[in-house]
Design a protein around this motif. Structure first.
Motif, PDB file in Angstrom:
ATOM      1  N   GLU A 195       0.673  -1.715  -0.160  1.00  0.00           N
ATOM      2  CA  GLU A 195      -0.033   0.194  -0.037  1.00  0.00           C
ATOM      3  C   GLU A 195       0.825   1.485   0.167  1.00  0.00           C
ATOM      4  O   GLU A 195       0.273   2.287  -0.311  1.00  0.00           O
ATOM      5  CB  GLU A 195      -0.889   0.364   1.458  1.00  0.00           C
ATOM      6  CG  GLU A 195      -2.166  -1.169   1.699  1.00  0.00           C
ATOM      7  CD  GLU A 195      -2.889  -1.130   2.788  1.00  0.00           C
ATOM      8  OE1 GLU A 195      -2.429   0.474   3.556  1.00  0.00           O
ATOM      9  OE2 GLU A 195      -2.994  -1.920   3.505  1.00  0.00           O
ATOM     10  N   LEU A 196       2.049   1.003   0.821  1.00  0.00           N
ATOM     11  CA  LEU A 196       3.180   2.417   0.753  1.00  0.00           C
ATOM     12  C   LEU A 196       3.607   2.953  -0.518  1.00  0.00           C
ATOM     13  O   LEU A 196       4.295   3.803  -0.943  1.00  0.00           O
ATOM     14  CB  LEU A 196       3.688   2.322   2.232  1.00  0.00           C
ATOM     15  CG  LEU A 196       2.686   2.332   3.255  1.00  0.00           C
ATOM     16  CD1 LEU A 196       3.446   2.275   4.593  1.00  0.00           C
ATOM     17  CD2 LEU A 196       1.881   3.552   3.300  1.00  0.00           C
ATOM     18  N   GLU A 207       0.042   1.615  12.108  1.00  0.00           N
ATOM     19  CA  GLU A 207       1.334   0.257  12.693  1.00  0.00           C
ATOM     20  C   GLU A 207       2.083   0.489  13.608  1.00  0.00           C
ATOM     21  O   GLU A 207       2.033   0.060  14.114  1.00  0.00           O
ATOM     22  CB  GLU A 207       1.565   0.136  11.061  1.00  0.00           C
ATOM     23  CG  GLU A 207       1.189  -0.224   9.395  1.00  0.00           C
ATOM     24  CD  GLU A 207       0.699  -2.042  10.371  1.00  0.00           C
ATOM     25  OE1 GLU A 207       1.405  -2.788  10.356  1.00  0.00           O
ATOM     26  OE2 GLU A 207      -0.264  -2.129   9.607  1.00  0.00           O
ATOM     27  N   ARG A 208       1.902   1.865  13.951  1.00  0.00           N
ATOM     28  CA  ARG A 208       2.469   2.233  15.328  1.00  0.00           C
ATOM     29  C   ARG A 208       2.100   1.769  16.444  1.00  0.00           C
ATOM     30  O   ARG A 208       2.515   1.638  17.101  1.00  0.00           O
ATOM     31  CB  ARG A 208       2.818   3.488  15.004  1.00  0.00           C
ATOM     32  CG  ARG A 208       3.079   4.158  16.376  1.00  0.00           C
ATOM     33  CD  ARG A 208       4.949   4.170  16.016  1.00  0.00           C
ATOM     34  NE  ARG A 208       6.020   4.876  17.419  1.00  0.00           N
ATOM     35  CZ  ARG A 208       5.349   4.926  18.747  1.00  0.00           C
ATOM     36  NH1 ARG A 208       5.020   3.932  19.061  1.00  0.00           N
ATOM     37  NH2 ARG A 208       6.263   5.217  19.262  1.00  0.00           N
ATOM     38  N   ALA A 209       0.494   1.950  16.131  1.00  0.00           N
ATOM     39  CA  ALA A 209      -0.351   1.155  17.624  1.00  0.00           C
ATOM     40  C   ALA A 209      -0.660   0.057  17.096  1.00  0.00           C
ATOM     41  O   ALA A 209      -0.302  -0.066  18.452  1.00  0.00           O
ATOM     42  CB  ALA A 209      -1.934   1.955  16.689  1.00  0.00           C
ATOM     43  N   ARG A 210      -0.234   0.114  16.810  1.00  0.00           N
ATOM     44  CA  ARG A 210      -0.256  -1.965  16.338  1.00  0.00           C
ATOM     45  C   ARG A 210       1.150  -2.717  16.489  1.00  0.00           C
ATOM     46  O   ARG A 210       1.439  -3.697  17.374  1.00  0.00           O
ATOM     47  CB  ARG A 210      -0.463  -2.690  14.137  1.00  0.00           C
ATOM     48  CG  ARG A 210      -0.286  -4.699  15.210  1.00  0.00           C
ATOM     49  CD  ARG A 210      -0.034  -4.641  12.774  1.00  0.00           C
ATOM     50  NE  ARG A 210       0.977  -4.495  12.844  1.00  0.00           N
ATOM     51  CZ  ARG A 210       2.169  -4.446  12.776  1.00  0.00           C
ATOM     52  NH1 ARG A 210       2.591  -5.748  13.295  1.00  0.00           N
ATOM     53  NH2 ARG A 210       2.848  -4.270  12.234  1.00  0.00           N
ATOM     54  N   ILE A 211       1.891  -2.098  16.734  1.00  0.00           N
ATOM     55  CA  ILE A 211       3.818  -2.462  17.385  1.00  0.00           C
ATOM     56  C   ILE A 211       3.268  -2.044  18.702  1.00  0.00           C
ATOM     57  O   ILE A 211       3.857  -2.815  19.797  1.00  0.00           O
ATOM     58  CB  ILE A 211       4.743  -0.852  16.401  1.00  0.00           C
ATOM     59  CG1 ILE A 211       4.755  -2.441  15.762  1.00  0.00           C
ATOM     60  CG2 ILE A 211       5.820  -1.926  17.017  1.00  0.00           C
ATOM     61  CD1 ILE A 211       5.454  -1.405  14.143  1.00  0.00           C
ATOM     62  N   ASP A 212       2.921  -0.874  18.620  1.00  0.00           N
ATOM     63  CA  ASP A 212       2.266  -0.669  20.835  1.00  0.00           C
ATOM     64  C   ASP A 212       1.940  -1.826  21.193  1.00  0.00           C
ATOM     65  O   ASP A 212       2.354  -2.309  22.635  1.00  0.00           O
ATOM     66  CB  ASP A 212       1.805   1.306  21.299  1.00  0.00           C
ATOM     67  CG  ASP A 212       2.823   2.183  20.260  1.00  0.00           C
ATOM     68  OD1 ASP A 212       4.210   1.774  20.015  1.00  0.00           O
ATOM     69  OD2 ASP A 212       2.304   3.059  20.312  1.00  0.00           O
ATOM     70  N   LEU A 241       0.161   8.913   6.477  1.00  0.00           N
ATOM     71  CA  LEU A 241       0.366   9.194   7.586  1.00  0.00           C
ATOM     72  C   LEU A 241      -0.560   7.824   8.335  1.00  0.00           C
ATOM     73  O   LEU A 241       0.128   8.071   9.052  1.00  0.00           O
ATOM     74  CB  LEU A 241       0.255  10.392   8.034  1.00  0.00           C
ATOM     75  CG  LEU A 241       1.442  11.482   8.187  1.00  0.00           C
ATOM     76  CD1 LEU A 241       1.247  12.904   8.527  1.00  0.00           C
ATOM     77  CD2 LEU A 241       2.235  10.872   9.370  1.00  0.00           C
ATOM     78  N   PRO A 242      -2.387   8.256   7.920  1.00  0.00           N
ATOM     79  CA  PRO A 242      -2.874   7.140   8.909  1.00  0.00           C
ATOM     80  C   PRO A 242      -2.597   5.375   9.134  1.00  0.00           C
ATOM     81  O   PRO A 242      -2.419   5.525   9.947  1.00  0.00           O
ATOM     82  CB  PRO A 242      -3.996   7.820   8.041  1.00  0.00           C
ATOM     83  CG  PRO A 242      -4.124   8.520   7.173  1.00  0.00           C
ATOM     84  CD  PRO A 242      -2.716   9.406   7.113  1.00  0.00           C
ATOM     85  N   ASP A 243      -1.895   5.460   7.559  1.00  0.00           N
ATOM     86  CA  ASP A 243      -1.324   3.998   7.693  1.00  0.00           C
ATOM     87  C   ASP A 243      -0.426   3.743   8.173  1.00  0.00           C
ATOM     88  O   ASP A 243       0.107   2.569   9.445  1.00  0.00           O
ATOM     89  CB  ASP A 243      -1.013   3.354   6.168  1.00  0.00           C
ATOM     90  CG  ASP A 243      -2.881   3.840   5.374  1.00  0.00           C
ATOM     91  OD1 ASP A 243      -2.889   2.967   5.909  1.00  0.00           O
ATOM     92  OD2 ASP A 243      -1.971   4.025   4.660  1.00  0.00           O
ATOM     93  N   LEU A 244       1.020   4.464   8.503  1.00  0.00           N
ATOM     94  CA  LEU A 244       1.795   4.696   9.685  1.00  0.00           C
ATOM     95  C   LEU A 244       1.496   4.769  10.816  1.00  0.00           C
ATOM     96  O   LEU A 244       1.998   4.163  11.723  1.00  0.00           O
ATOM     97  CB  LEU A 244       2.966   5.647   8.754  1.00  0.00           C
ATOM     98  CG  LEU A 244       3.780   6.045   7.646  1.00  0.00           C
ATOM     99  CD1 LEU A 244       4.368   7.264   7.480  1.00  0.00           C
ATOM    100  CD2 LEU A 244       4.429   4.497   7.769  1.00  0.00           C
TER     101      LEU A 244
END
Length: 144
Positions: free
Chosen positions: A64-65, A90-95, A84-87
């Protein structure tokens, strides 16, 4: 350049290169013989893929990116803020994954502490708990 040379040049296994192609991340040309033919721009693309993988993104998100990335010399860089929304997602998923790992480590630390504090060194206690059979001796890292 052919796959072997491309693999050496990028430091990525041929198997991974084929996988990237299957996932639509790489689109090498084909010679009449069917051999893959990579271009210089593909080197930069693979570096970008590796960077995004190292950032914890999966290949579906990378697919996608990648269209939003541009070649700015030696590595791909974001070209638009629409990613940015995708990033952030993904940051929230990793957190969340990191928090789950830290919680698991905390539970393991508690078990370690309780085991050390129990002071039980008697094999009979382990036999009574069904941990080992009489005469067996647990070996670190081995089957129990």
């Amino acid at each position: 350049m052919r796959m072997g040379e491309f693999s050496r040049r990028t430091g990525v296994s041929q198997r991974s290169l084929r996988y990237y192609e299957e996932q639509g991340l790489l689109r090498p040309g084909r010679r009449p013989s069917g051999y893959r033919e990579y271009e210089e721009a593909d080197v930069v693309t693979v570096r970008g893929i590796r960077m995004l993988l190292a950032a914890g993104l999966n290949t579906a998100v990378i697919a996608e990116l990648l269209p939003c990335m541009v070649d700015e010399g030696r590595i791909l860089e974001p070209a638009c803020s629409s990613m940015l929304p995708d990033l952030h997602r993904e940051r929230a998923r990793i957190d969340e994954a990191a928090a789950a790992l830290l919680a698991a480590r905390d539970r393991l630390d508690a078990l370690i502490e309780l085991t050390a504090e129990s002071g039980v060194t008697d094999e009979a206690a382990c036999v009574a708990a069904g941990r080992v059979q009489s005469g067996d001796h647990p070996v670190a890292g081995g089957p129990r």
